[in-house]
Design a protein around this motif. Structure first.
Motif, PDB file in Angstrom:
ATOM      1  N   LYS A 118      13.306  -3.408  -5.349  1.00  0.00           N
ATOM      2  CA  LYS A 118      12.176  -3.508  -6.467  1.00  0.00           C
ATOM      3  C   LYS A 118      11.818  -4.912  -6.681  1.00  0.00           C
ATOM      4  O   LYS A 118      12.608  -6.049  -6.905  1.00  0.00           O
ATOM      5  N   GLY A 119      10.390  -5.108  -6.880  1.00  0.00           N
ATOM      6  CA  GLY A 119      10.010  -6.514  -7.208  1.00  0.00           C
ATOM      7  C   GLY A 119       9.576  -7.049  -5.921  1.00  0.00           C
ATOM      8  O   GLY A 119       9.017  -8.153  -5.708  1.00  0.00           O
ATOM      9  N   ARG A 120      10.118  -6.691  -4.838  1.00  0.00           N
ATOM     10  CA  ARG A 120       9.900  -7.180  -3.259  1.00  0.00           C
ATOM     11  C   ARG A 120       8.834  -6.305  -2.514  1.00  0.00           C
ATOM     12  O   ARG A 120       8.257  -6.879  -1.781  1.00  0.00           O
ATOM     13  N   PHE A 121       9.027  -5.004  -2.619  1.00  0.00           N
ATOM     14  CA  PHE A 121       8.461  -4.145  -1.869  1.00  0.00           C
ATOM     15  C   PHE A 121       7.512  -3.264  -2.694  1.00  0.00           C
ATOM     16  O   PHE A 121       7.797  -3.024  -3.757  1.00  0.00           O
ATOM     17  N   THR A 122       6.350  -2.916  -1.904  1.00  0.00           N
ATOM     18  CA  THR A 122       5.232  -2.251  -2.317  1.00  0.00           C
ATOM     19  C   THR A 122       4.934  -1.051  -1.696  1.00  0.00           C
ATOM     20  O   THR A 122       4.530  -1.134  -0.497  1.00  0.00           O
ATOM     21  N   THR A 148      -3.074   7.185   5.483  1.00  0.00           N
ATOM     22  CA  THR A 148      -2.293   6.104   5.996  1.00  0.00           C
ATOM     23  C   THR A 148      -1.482   5.872   4.560  1.00  0.00           C
ATOM     24  O   THR A 148      -1.897   5.526   3.697  1.00  0.00           O
ATOM     25  N   VAL A 149      -0.091   5.330   4.781  1.00  0.00           N
ATOM     26  CA  VAL A 149       0.772   5.015   3.678  1.00  0.00           C
ATOM     27  C   VAL A 149       1.156   3.575   4.140  1.00  0.00           C
ATOM     28  O   VAL A 149       1.252   3.212   5.691  1.00  0.00           O
ATOM     29  N   TYR A 150       1.233   2.681   3.222  1.00  0.00           N
ATOM     30  CA  TYR A 150       1.849   1.247   3.612  1.00  0.00           C
ATOM     31  C   TYR A 150       3.194   0.959   2.747  1.00  0.00           C
ATOM     32  O   TYR A 150       3.345   1.650   1.776  1.00  0.00           O
ATOM     33  N   LEU A 151       3.690   0.122   3.423  1.00  0.00           N
ATOM     34  CA  LEU A 151       4.856  -0.505   2.954  1.00  0.00           C
ATOM     35  C   LEU A 151       4.831  -2.121   2.873  1.00  0.00           C
ATOM     36  O   LEU A 151       5.080  -2.556   4.064  1.00  0.00           O
ATOM     37  N   GLN A 152       4.464  -2.786   1.734  1.00  0.00           N
ATOM     38  CA  GLN A 152       4.371  -4.175   1.979  1.00  0.00           C
ATOM     39  C   GLN A 152       5.757  -4.950   1.587  1.00  0.00           C
ATOM     40  O   GLN A 152       6.363  -4.351   0.554  1.00  0.00           O
ATOM     41  N   MET A 153       6.226  -5.659   2.212  1.00  0.00           N
ATOM     42  CA  MET A 153       7.692  -6.062   2.311  1.00  0.00           C
ATOM     43  C   MET A 153       7.631  -7.532   2.081  1.00  0.00           C
ATOM     44  O   MET A 153       7.235  -8.148   3.015  1.00  0.00           O
ATOM     45  N   ASN A 154       7.784  -8.116   0.792  1.00  0.00           N
ATOM     46  CA  ASN A 154       7.893  -9.516   0.707  1.00  0.00           C
ATOM     47  C   ASN A 154       9.455 -10.065   0.504  1.00  0.00           C
ATOM     48  O   ASN A 154      10.101  -9.143   0.171  1.00  0.00           O
ATOM     49  N   GLY A 155       9.665 -11.226   0.637  1.00  0.00           N
ATOM     50  CA  GLY A 155      10.866 -11.801   0.313  1.00  0.00           C
ATOM     51  C   GLY A 155      12.132 -11.155   1.145  1.00  0.00           C
ATOM     52  O   GLY A 155      12.942 -10.952   0.673  1.00  0.00           O
ATOM     53  N   LEU A 156      11.727 -10.998   2.538  1.00  0.00           N
ATOM     54  CA  LEU A 156      12.907 -10.102   3.266  1.00  0.00           C
ATOM     55  C   LEU A 156      13.966 -10.775   3.417  1.00  0.00           C
ATOM     56  O   LEU A 156      14.177 -12.072   3.406  1.00  0.00           O
ATOM     57  N   PRO A 211      14.153 -14.819   7.444  1.00  0.00           N
ATOM     58  CA  PRO A 211      14.464 -14.380   5.679  1.00  0.00           C
ATOM     59  C   PRO A 211      13.310 -15.316   5.042  1.00  0.00           C
ATOM     60  O   PRO A 211      12.922 -16.465   5.255  1.00  0.00           O
ATOM     61  N   GLY A 212      12.882 -14.484   4.135  1.00  0.00           N
ATOM     62  CA  GLY A 212      12.045 -14.905   3.296  1.00  0.00           C
ATOM     63  C   GLY A 212      10.524 -14.516   3.338  1.00  0.00           C
ATOM     64  O   GLY A 212       9.496 -14.672   2.784  1.00  0.00           O
ATOM     65  N   GLY A 213      10.257 -13.912   4.759  1.00  0.00           N
ATOM     66  CA  GLY A 213       9.094 -13.582   5.220  1.00  0.00           C
ATOM     67  C   GLY A 213       8.730 -12.164   4.942  1.00  0.00           C
ATOM     68  O   GLY A 213       9.528 -11.603   3.733  1.00  0.00           O
ATOM     69  N   SER A 214       7.390 -11.860   5.383  1.00  0.00           N
ATOM     70  CA  SER A 214       6.812 -10.450   4.867  1.00  0.00           C
ATOM     71  C   SER A 214       6.512  -9.756   6.120  1.00  0.00           C
ATOM     72  O   SER A 214       6.052 -10.152   7.334  1.00  0.00           O
ATOM     73  N   LEU A 215       6.510  -8.622   5.948  1.00  0.00           N
ATOM     74  CA  LEU A 215       5.824  -7.480   6.763  1.00  0.00           C
ATOM     75  C   LEU A 215       5.104  -6.428   6.309  1.00  0.00           C
ATOM     76  O   LEU A 215       5.482  -5.981   4.895  1.00  0.00           O
ATOM     77  N   ARG A 216       4.032  -5.906   6.689  1.00  0.00           N
ATOM     78  CA  ARG A 216       3.432  -4.559   6.183  1.00  0.00           C
ATOM     79  C   ARG A 216       3.647  -3.368   7.292  1.00  0.00           C
ATOM     80  O   ARG A 216       3.155  -3.579   8.329  1.00  0.00           O
TER      81      ARG A 216
END
Length: 128
Positions: free
Chosen positions: A65-69, A78-86, A14-19
């Protein structure tokens, strides 16, 4: 052969990130609306973030909203999903998808889950 292949999922605290990445083959992504969706066990598939084909506008689910881009690299197709504050509630299988319709908005694609092409999914688990 039209194909979408996701990668980058895994186990994160929890709180980590993944792309997440989604590589397209057999078609050119910049002519499509694209989106990321997720499905947790026992729940319906939901749109997480989408980009329209027409003007590149984006839509995000309120829960992310505000956490994922969401972003796209047309040169790499290629498409990306940056996920922060998981959070643990982000745990799900994540799918990328593409829709050829020119007039579909990002919100419509995400909310109505409209897509002609789907990837096979990648598991994201958020747990300590």
């Amino acid at each position: 052969q039209v194909q979408l292949v996701e990668s980058g999922g895994g186990l994160v605290q929890p709180g980590g990130s993944l792309r997440l990445s989604c590589a397209a083959s057999g078609f050119t992504l910049d002519y499509y609306a694209i989106g990321w969706f997720r499905q947790a066990p026992g729940k319906e598939r939901e749109g997480v973030g989408c980009i329209s084909r027409s003007d590149g506008s984006t839509y995000y689910a309120a829960s992310v909203k505000g956490r994922f881009t969401i972003s796209r690299d047309n040169a790499k197709n290629t498409v990306y999903l940056q996920m922060n504050g998981l959070k643990p509630e982000d745990t799900a299988v994540y799918y990328c998808a593409a829709e050829e319709a020119r007039i579909i908005s990002a919100q419509t694609m995400c909310v109505m889950r409209l897509a002609g092409y789907w990837g096979q999914g990648t598991q994201v688990t958020v747990s300590s």
